[in-house]
Every structure is written in C-alpha cells, then in structure tokens.
Design an enzyme around this catalytic site. Structure first.
Site, short mmCIF file in Angstrom:
data_model
loop_
_atom_site.label_atom_id
_atom_site.label_comp_id
_atom_site.label_asym_id
_atom_site.label_seq_id
_atom_site.Cartn_x
_atom_site.Cartn_y
_atom_site.Cartn_z
N SER A 124 0.85 -1.19 0.00
CA SER A 124 0.00 0.00 0.00
C SER A 124 0.89 1.23 0.00
O SER A 124 2.05 1.18 0.43
CB SER A 124 -0.88 0.00 1.26
N TYR A 171 -2.26 -0.99 10.48
CA TYR A 171 -2.23 -1.20 9.02
C TYR A 171 -0.97 -0.61 8.40
O TYR A 171 -0.27 -1.28 7.63
CB TYR A 171 -3.47 -0.55 8.39
#
Length: 206
Positions: A155, A168
């Site tokens: 990401s 995350y």
C-alpha cells in the site's frame, strides 16, 4: 488491464485473498493470460467458487482453497494442496489483507495482532513456502527465465503515515522492507520478488 492471451501459459499461480477486490482482479487476469490459478479465500467460499467457475467456463484452470494466511499450519496445508493440484507453483501473489481501524490509544492488542498477523506474518509464511518450492525445482527454461516470482501486495501507506490506522501502516511498512530483504537474498537463485503499493482502490475493504 489484461495481459496478452497465453503470456503465462504453463505457469501455476497462487493468489491469496482472491475472493474479492484486488485479489479477484489479479486472479482473473492471470487466468486470462494462461496461468492456472489457486484462488485462496478466508471466509467467502461462495465468491471464490464463483470465480473458479467463471475461469473454467472460459477454458481456464483454477481451484479454490480456504486458508487463514496468518496460521502456519494452514499455509503449509494450502501449499501442499496447490502442489498436489498443479505439480508446482511459479507465481505467488500475496494479496490477503485486512483493516482493524482504531485511534492509537484505544487500539487493542487483538486489533494489532489481527492486522499484523494477516498483512505481514501471512506474507512471510506464504513467501517462505513459495521460495522453498522455487529452490527445490529451479528454473524451467521452457516456462520462465525465473525460478519463481513473488509479488507482495502492499500500500502507499508503506511510506505514508496514516493516523487512526497504526496497525495497518505498520504492516505495510514491514512488507516493504521484508520484500526488499527477501529479494536481496533470493536474487542469486533467479527468484524475483517485488511489491505493488496501490493507493485507494474501489474494493469492499474501502
């Protein structure tokens, strides 16, 4: 984006978290390009089997397999089943990922461990098993100039901090450094390791 038909003919792929979103799109495109694809899912069995049916309806090869990638025994069983079905594996796409969002001071150890377990430990476990098979088999020149390919789905938050999503962002930052370290170690064996770091994509997780 679709790749040329049969570009990956003869290659065997495993895509984790492939029952929806980015994983589903990757699995479908790999199949369109000629690869046989193992569709890993955690809980969305119906969706995974629908994807398999669609691939087979278009003369592709696929099967669905359930596994929690954060569990070592389940990952080993998944690879064992994939090797049983396909004989080997040429491509691993480690895509499985989750979010458990929380303000930092309210984040529970369960939220932290769940995200690190799936997003980071899961990628470690899957990459390790894939690398073992690549090293065992070596290069098949008629299939690929590489002994195997590992693609880590990351990401933009591997480099961009994200308040309210500490678990995350940490998992994705870990993927970035893990990928580079694995690539450095496995390159002499002609194993390619890369990662993809997308921004926000319109998928169920978003």
């Amino acid at each position: 984006m679709s790749y040329p038909p049969y570009l990956l003919k003869g290659q065997k792929a495993l895509v984790t978290g492939a029952s929806s979103g980015i994983g589903e799109a990757i699995a479908r495109n790999l199949a369109t390009s000629g690869a046989a694809v193992a569709i890993n899912y955690h809980s969305e069995a119906e969706s995974a089997h629908k994807i398999v049916d669609d691939i087979k309806a278009n003369n592709g090869e696929a099967f669905a397999i359930q596994a929690d990638v954060s569990k070592e025994d389940q990952v080993k069983a998944m690879f064992s089943k994939t090797l049983q079905e396909f004989g080997t594996i040429d491509i691993l796409v480690s895509n499985a990922g989750i979010q458990k969002d929380s303000a930092f001071i309210d984040m529970t150890i369960e939220q932290w461990n769940a995200v690190i377990g799936i997003n980071l430990t899961g990628q470690f476990l899957c990459a390790r098993e894939a690398a073992k098979e690549f090293l065992r088999r070596g290069v098949k020149p008629n299939i690929s100039c590489a002994a195997g390919k590992i693609i880590c789905m990351s990401s933009v938050h591997e480099v961009i901090p994200w308040a309210g999503h500490v678990n995350y962002a940490t998992s994705k930052g870990g993927i970035n450094m893990m990928m580079k370290s694995i690539a450095q170690e496995l390159a002499p064996h002609k194993i390619r390791v890369n990662s993809i770091a997308p921004g926000a994509i319109k998928t169920p997780i978003n």
